[in-house]
Design a protein around this motif. Structure first.
Motif, PDB file in Angstrom:
ATOM      1  N   PHE A  25      -4.926  -6.588  -7.329  1.00 41.38           N
ATOM      2  CA  PHE A  25      -4.544  -5.418  -6.531  1.00 41.38           C
ATOM      3  C   PHE A  25      -5.782  -4.604  -6.130  1.00 41.38           C
ATOM      4  CE2 PHE A  25       0.225  -4.658  -7.530  1.00 41.38           C
ATOM      5  CZ  PHE A  25       0.508  -5.981  -7.257  1.00 41.38           C
ATOM      6  N   ARG A  26      -6.757  -4.503  -7.027  1.00 39.55           N
ATOM      7  CA  ARG A  26      -8.005  -3.788  -6.687  1.00 39.55           C
ATOM      8  C   ARG A  26      -8.738  -4.510  -5.554  1.00 39.55           C
ATOM      9  NH1 ARG A  26      -8.543  -2.858 -12.489  1.00 39.55           N
ATOM     10  NH2 ARG A  26      -8.123  -0.650 -12.816  1.00 39.55           N
ATOM     11  N   ALA A  27      -8.829  -5.818  -5.653  1.00 36.81           N
ATOM     12  CA  ALA A  27      -9.518  -6.602  -4.623  1.00 36.81           C
ATOM     13  C   ALA A  27      -8.832  -6.460  -3.265  1.00 36.81           C
ATOM     14  CB  ALA A  27      -9.585  -8.074  -5.034  1.00 36.81           C
ATOM     15  N   LEU A  28      -7.516  -6.305  -3.270  1.00 37.81           N
ATOM     16  CA  LEU A  28      -6.762  -6.124  -2.031  1.00 37.81           C
ATOM     17  C   LEU A  28      -6.822  -4.688  -1.519  1.00 37.81           C
ATOM     18  CD1 LEU A  28      -3.630  -8.240  -3.010  1.00 37.81           C
ATOM     19  CD2 LEU A  28      -5.263  -8.792  -1.188  1.00 37.81           C
ATOM     20  N   GLY A  29      -7.362  -3.793  -2.344  1.00 39.31           N
ATOM     21  CA  GLY A  29      -7.427  -2.389  -1.962  1.00 39.31           C
ATOM     22  C   GLY A  29      -6.104  -1.659  -2.094  1.00 39.31           C
ATOM     23  N   TRP A  30      -5.242  -2.157  -2.945  1.00 40.71           N
ATOM     24  CA  TRP A  30      -3.901  -1.584  -3.082  1.00 40.71           C
ATOM     25  C   TRP A  30      -3.809  -0.469  -4.114  1.00 40.71           C
ATOM     26  CZ3 TRP A  30      -0.193  -6.401  -3.283  1.00 40.71           C
ATOM     27  CH2 TRP A  30      -0.193  -7.027  -2.022  1.00 40.71           C
TER      28      TRP A  30
ATOM     29  N   ARG B 222       0.830  -1.207   0.000  1.00 34.47           N
ATOM     30  CA  ARG B 222       0.000   0.000   0.000  1.00 34.47           C
ATOM     31  C   ARG B 222       0.867   1.260   0.000  1.00 34.47           C
ATOM     32  NH1 ARG B 222      -5.479  -0.849   1.421  1.00 34.47           N
ATOM     33  NH2 ARG B 222      -5.865  -3.003   2.017  1.00 34.47           N
ATOM     34  N   SER B 223       1.910   1.266   0.815  1.00 32.38           N
ATOM     35  CA  SER B 223       2.788   2.427   0.931  1.00 32.38           C
ATOM     36  C   SER B 223       3.523   2.714  -0.379  1.00 32.38           C
ATOM     37  CB  SER B 223       3.795   2.195   2.063  1.00 32.38           C
ATOM     38  OG  SER B 223       4.754   3.199   2.096  1.00 32.38           O
ATOM     39  N   VAL B 224       4.082   1.694  -0.977  1.00 30.38           N
ATOM     40  CA  VAL B 224       4.839   1.861  -2.221  1.00 30.38           C
ATOM     41  C   VAL B 224       3.919   2.295  -3.360  1.00 30.38           C
ATOM     42  CG1 VAL B 224       6.118   0.596  -3.995  1.00 30.38           C
ATOM     43  CG2 VAL B 224       6.707   0.293  -1.597  1.00 30.38           C
TER      44      VAL B 224
END
Length: 180
Positions: free
Chosen positions: A30-35, A10-12
């Motif tokens: 990545f969308r599903a993970l909320g990233w 998330r930070s990167v």
């Protein structure tokens, strides 16, 4: 470890000005993970592959047996070599052979178990190959198997095989489904 990975990802990703992904599958994941932050533009740019060099000219293969299957890649459980060898269990070498390219030293116990799962079917461990051999290897096969259990983010071997005119049989995991 998963929480640490989540925080770092998330930070990167939040620090980026723009994001580029090589497959829709990785974007969906990545969308599903909320990233994927809403404010950052995201572009899908599939990777390219070089067409393998043409192998030494040889007469066209006469249809017949054995069916020559190939597996190219990491010899680790998530890549599914054992799925391929179990499917061939007990079949005679006169019907089908499986040529396996990859480094067996990473997980030799797994490779031994995967080969044993073939129950005597013709499975040949070929090791690693030099890039200049790629065209000849693809030309020597009838079908590439990509039985991945993990969510593939791209699959270079499958794309190279298709570029070389070699049919591919792959699991419907991650980016593999985008090939077809």
């Amino acid at each position: 470890l998963y929480r640490l990975r989540d925080r770092r990802a998330r930070s990167v990703l939040a620090a980026a000005d723009v994001l580029i992904a090589g497959s829709s599958a990785i974007l969906d994941s990545f969308r599903a993970l909320g990233w994927l932050p809403d404010r950052i533009p995201v572009h899908l740019v599939p990777y390219g592959v070089e067409h393998p060099p043409r192998p030494i000219e040889s007469p066209p293969r006469v249809p017949g047996l054995p069916l020559r299957l190939g597996f190219i890649g990491s010899l680790l459980p998530h890549k599914g070599l054992h799925v391929a060898t179990r499917a061939l269990a007990g079949l005679p070498a006169s019907a089908v052979t499986l040529e396996v390219w990859g480094d067996a030293a990473h997980d030799p116990d797994y490779v031994r178990e995967a080969v044993a799962a073939a129950e005597g079917a013709a499975v040949h461990l070929r090791g690693r190959f030099a890039e200049e051999e790629r065209g000849a290897i693809y030309a020597g096969l009838d079908l590439l198997l990509v039985p991945s259990l993990g969510l593939e983010s791209y699959s270079l071997a499958a794309r190279e095989a298709l570029a070389a005119g070699l049919p591919v049989l792959a699991s419907r995991r991650g980016a593999l489904a985008e090939l077809f």
